[in-house]
Each structure stands twice: as C-alpha cells, then as structure tokens.
Write an enzyme that holds these catalytic residues in place. Sequence first.
Site, mmCIF file in Angstrom:
data_model
loop_
_atom_site.group_PDB
_atom_site.id
_atom_site.type_symbol
_atom_site.label_atom_id
_atom_site.label_comp_id
_atom_site.label_asym_id
_atom_site.label_seq_id
_atom_site.Cartn_x
_atom_site.Cartn_y
_atom_site.Cartn_z
ATOM 1 N N TYR A 1 6.559 7.687 26.438
ATOM 2 C CA TYR A 1 5.997 7.890 27.789
ATOM 3 C C TYR A 1 5.783 9.383 28.091
ATOM 4 O O TYR A 1 4.650 9.823 28.325
ATOM 5 C CB TYR A 1 6.943 7.245 28.798
ATOM 6 N N SER B 1 18.360 15.840 31.075
ATOM 7 C CA SER B 1 18.199 14.905 32.188
ATOM 8 C C SER B 1 19.093 15.293 33.354
ATOM 9 O O SER B 1 20.180 15.853 33.163
ATOM 10 C CB SER B 1 18.580 13.503 31.697
ATOM 11 N N THR C 1 20.828 13.368 34.732
ATOM 12 C CA THR C 1 22.040 12.568 34.588
ATOM 13 C C THR C 1 23.224 13.435 34.152
ATOM 14 O O THR C 1 24.377 13.048 34.347
ATOM 15 C CB THR C 1 21.799 11.388 33.619
ATOM 16 N N TYR D 1 24.941 7.702 27.346
ATOM 17 C CA TYR D 1 23.622 8.357 27.342
ATOM 18 C C TYR D 1 23.727 9.767 27.919
ATOM 19 O O TYR D 1 23.295 10.748 27.306
ATOM 20 C CB TYR D 1 22.610 7.516 28.151
ATOM 21 N N LYS E 1 23.426 13.733 26.127
ATOM 22 C CA LYS E 1 22.605 14.865 26.586
ATOM 23 C C LYS E 1 23.474 16.113 26.760
ATOM 24 O O LYS E 1 23.059 17.218 26.395
ATOM 25 C CB LYS E 1 21.905 14.520 27.907
HETATM 26 P P1 NAD Z 1 10.316 6.776 25.471
HETATM 27 O O1 NAD Z 1 11.246 5.741 24.947
HETATM 28 O O2 NAD Z 1 9.025 6.323 26.041
HETATM 29 O O3 NAD Z 1 10.005 7.852 24.326
HETATM 30 C C1 NAD Z 1 10.937 8.170 23.302
HETATM 31 C C2 NAD Z 1 10.221 8.005 21.967
HETATM 32 O O4 NAD Z 1 11.135 8.340 20.919
HETATM 33 C C3 NAD Z 1 9.746 6.574 21.706
HETATM 34 O O5 NAD Z 1 8.377 6.612 21.373
HETATM 35 C C4 NAD Z 1 10.600 6.083 20.539
HETATM 36 O O6 NAD Z 1 9.876 5.224 19.692
HETATM 37 C C5 NAD Z 1 10.970 7.393 19.865
HETATM 38 N N1 NAD Z 1 12.249 7.379 19.128
HETATM 39 C C6 NAD Z 1 13.448 6.892 19.526
HETATM 40 N N2 NAD Z 1 14.377 7.130 18.591
HETATM 41 C C7 NAD Z 1 13.754 7.806 17.581
HETATM 42 C C8 NAD Z 1 14.180 8.333 16.336
HETATM 43 N N3 NAD Z 1 15.446 8.202 15.920
HETATM 44 N N4 NAD Z 1 13.267 8.975 15.552
HETATM 45 C C9 NAD Z 1 11.985 9.102 15.957
HETATM 46 N N5 NAD Z 1 11.513 8.595 17.113
HETATM 47 C C10 NAD Z 1 12.395 7.956 17.919
HETATM 48 O O7 NAD Z 1 11.137 7.651 26.524
HETATM 49 P P2 NAD Z 1 10.641 8.779 27.511
HETATM 50 O O8 NAD Z 1 10.817 8.283 28.894
HETATM 51 O O9 NAD Z 1 9.308 9.301 27.100
HETATM 52 O O10 NAD Z 1 11.779 9.875 27.270
HETATM 53 C C11 NAD Z 1 11.576 10.982 26.407
HETATM 54 C C12 NAD Z 1 12.824 11.849 26.436
HETATM 55 O O11 NAD Z 1 13.071 12.274 27.778
HETATM 56 C C13 NAD Z 1 14.097 11.127 25.977
HETATM 57 O O12 NAD Z 1 14.874 12.031 25.225
HETATM 58 C C14 NAD Z 1 14.799 10.790 27.274
HETATM 59 O O13 NAD Z 1 16.192 10.730 27.127
HETATM 60 C C15 NAD Z 1 14.399 11.985 28.142
HETATM 61 N N6 NAD Z 1 14.447 11.683 29.586
HETATM 62 C C16 NAD Z 1 13.728 10.628 30.087
HETATM 63 C C17 NAD Z 1 13.799 10.328 31.443
HETATM 64 C C18 NAD Z 1 13.050 9.139 32.017
HETATM 65 O O14 NAD Z 1 13.386 8.705 33.118
HETATM 66 N N7 NAD Z 1 12.014 8.613 31.369
HETATM 67 C C19 NAD Z 1 14.587 11.112 32.292
HETATM 68 C C20 NAD Z 1 15.288 12.190 31.763
HETATM 69 C C21 NAD Z 1 15.215 12.455 30.386
#
Ligand code: NAD
Length: 337
Positions: free
Chosen positions: A11, A124, A126, A148, A152
């Site tokens: 995303y 995050s 969090t 989680y 982080k």
């Molecule tokens: P998402 O799940 O859409 O994207 C993460 C991507 O990483 C996915 O495409 C998944 O296939 C890939 N992935 C997971 N494990 C993997 C691995 N071992 N090797 C390679 N690829 C892998 O999530 P997002 O919402 O786009 O989040 C991206 C980052 O931002 C994450 O680290 C998440 O913790 C952080 N984050 C997200 C939010 C939120 O609310 N969406 C808030 C704070 C932080």
Amino acid sequence: MKLLVTGGTGYIGSHTAVLLMQAGHEVVLWDNLSNSSARVVDRMAMILRERPLLVIGDVRDRAALDALFAHQGFDAVIHFAGLKAVGESVERPLLYYEHNVQGTLTLLQAMAAAGVRLFVFSSSATVYGDPASVPIREDFPRAATNPYGRSKIIVEDILADLITADPTWRIARLRYFNPVGAHESGLIGEDPRGTPSNLMPYICQVAVGRRPQLRVFGDDYETPDGTGVRDYIHVVDLAAGHVQALDYLVGKAGLLTVNLGTGRGYSVRDLIASFARAAGRPIPYVIEPRRPGDIATCYADAQAAQRLLGFRALRDLDRMCADAWRWQQQNPHGYDG
Ligand code: NAD
Ligand code: UDP
C-alpha cells in the site's frame, strides 16, 4: 538516485514509488508478494507511463539480496517490507520478529556489504504506546503494547546503534500515523487481504456493499464524541514525506527521526460522516465494546517534519475519503477482483 524500494508493491510502498519516480529517481521494487499483488506494477505503469522493475524476493534472503546489490548499483534503500497486523503479531510473535527484525537486519547487512549506507525506515506511531499527552512529539518515551510495536522499537534501536558505530550512515526513522486514502487516479490504493482490521478499508467495503455494517469499537472514550481519535494522513502526503526525507539525508549524514502526520485528530464518527459525504450514501454502523489494546487519542506533533523537511500534509479528511472511495468504486474487489 537509484533506489531499492522493499515492500514496493504494498500500500504505502506503491504510492511512494510512484512519487519517487515522478521526482526523477530510478526505482526497483523488491517484494515477496505475501500481502500484495504483482498487478500493482501494471497500475503504476498506467500512472507513470513507465514501468518500474519488480524483483520478487524476500528481505530475509541474504543470498538473493547480495545478488541484487551486486547487479544494481543502488544509492539508497527505502524499506517498507514487513508484517503489520497488530492482532496477528500477538498470536505469532516469532513470525513478526523474523520478518520485521531479522528481515531488516539481513537487509542492513547486505547494504553494509555492498557499501550502500542510506536507509529510510517505516516506523509507526505505535512506538509511543499510550502517550501521556497529545500532540505526540518525537522525544516522547516509547512503549510497545504488542510484538508488532516492539519489532518497530527494536529496529529503531538497531538503526541508532548503527549510526553510533558508523556516522557515515544516513538513516531516517519515519513514524507514520494513520495512512489512508489512495492515489487520485483511483488506479492504486489499499487492498487488504481478508477482513480489514483498519477503519478506512472497512468503511470502504461497507460503502461498496461487501460488508453490511461497520462496527465502531467503543463510544465511551474520553474524546469529544466518545469514539477513538486518530491522526489520519493521506497516503500521497505520506509518500511525499519520503521524497523529502531522502532529499534531507542526501544533504546530511546522521539519524533523522520524525513523525509523519497531519497534527490533527479525527474521531471514528468524523470519518464515517466525511466518508458518507464523499460516497453520497450513509455508512451503517453499530456500536460495540472497545477493542482490546486501543487507546483513546493519538495525533502527531508535526512541527519537526515541517522544520526539518519542509513537510506539511496538504490533503484534508474529505479528500482522503473521496480518494479512498474512488479507488474502492473503481476496484470493488481490489487488484485481483
Ligand atoms: P503492506 O502489507 O501493504 O506492504 C508491505 C509489503 O511488504 C507487502 O507488499 C508484502 O508483500 C511485503 N512483504 C512482507 N514481508 C516481506 C518480506 N519478508 N520480504 C519481502 N517483502 C515482504 O503494508 P503497508 O501498509 O504498505 O506498510 C508498509 C510499512 O509501513 C510496513 O513496514 C508497516 O509496518 C509500516 N506502517 C504501516 C502503517 C499502516 O497503517 N499501513 C502504519 C505505520 C507503519
Ligand atoms: N475502529 C473501529 N472499527 C473498526 C476498525 C477500527 O471503530 O472496524 C476504530 C479503532 O477503535 C480506532 C480507530 O478506528 O479508534 C482507528 O483504528 P485503526 O485500526 O484503523 O488504526 P489504529 O488502531 O492503528 O490507530
């Protein structure tokens, strides 16, 4: 610059990769597709009229990373790959530490071996746990309430130790608040697998008829209307923050730690009302008990990002809902629907 974007089909990664390419950078996406679809790349190509290279791989795979770094002379890595479901992290802590901590460690080791020392990390809000007050400043104490969040914090600490040991690294720890919305084209957006645990994708699926009603987790919080208050930030604003963080690090070695939020809080009811306006239809909901682990209020002090990066979120809540709705309407079942 030539950039490796891990989690680049996810995303936030997909939106950020689009903005990075529009800013003139060359981008390679690295993703194991465990929580995303390769079709994202077709959509990105429609927006950009240029196709980013997707390499399917895992950040835990050191040999594959070494081969990638040997092939491509990267200048920097933007690291989104990881697992992000709080509830699942409580049930499967080892899996979360493996992907989020070990995966990041493996990536950093591959970078060090290849001499790439510019790193942008997805942290995050969090990490602040249940803050003593709002708005939350970067120097507030960190306290994880689940694996989680702890993953982080651990990575944030590893990155600080790395800078101490070798000050030639350039590292950003970006603490995201609540990313929502979608690219204005409606071509890319959030496509969670299974039942969404976050508010906005759940509302989207109710609005489009995939789910009968929203469950509002608690209306007895100490907030203006009793429902939880969060700092929702448009994903394209968040993506722009990464472009600015990268520019900052090019000019300055060291460790950057900033919140990426709007500095404003909105309640669950605010979001429901704004979304109903955007979609032109009511969002049916029922009030349910509080969700365990939820806090009442969380929003950023966004001044450090403004001062250090010139960052300011431009898109308001109505825009976040309108863009989320456009994406959902055009793709009622997501990328693979
Ligand atoms: P998402 O799940 O859409 O994207 C993460 C991507 O990483 C996915 O495409 C998944 O296939 C890939 N992935 C997971 N494990 C993997 C691995 N071992 N090797 C390679 N690829 C892998 O999530 P997002 O919402 O786009 O989040 C991206 C980052 O931002 C994450 O680290 C998440 O913790 C952080 N984050 C997200 C939010 C939120 O609310 N969406 C808030 C704070 C932080
Ligand atoms: N929320 C809700 N119903 C849902 C999902 C979330 O009422 O189906 C509430 C939740 O209690 C919180 C807010 O919406 O007050 C944001 O929750 P989300 O899971 O999106 O983000 P986070 O908890 O990570 O801030």
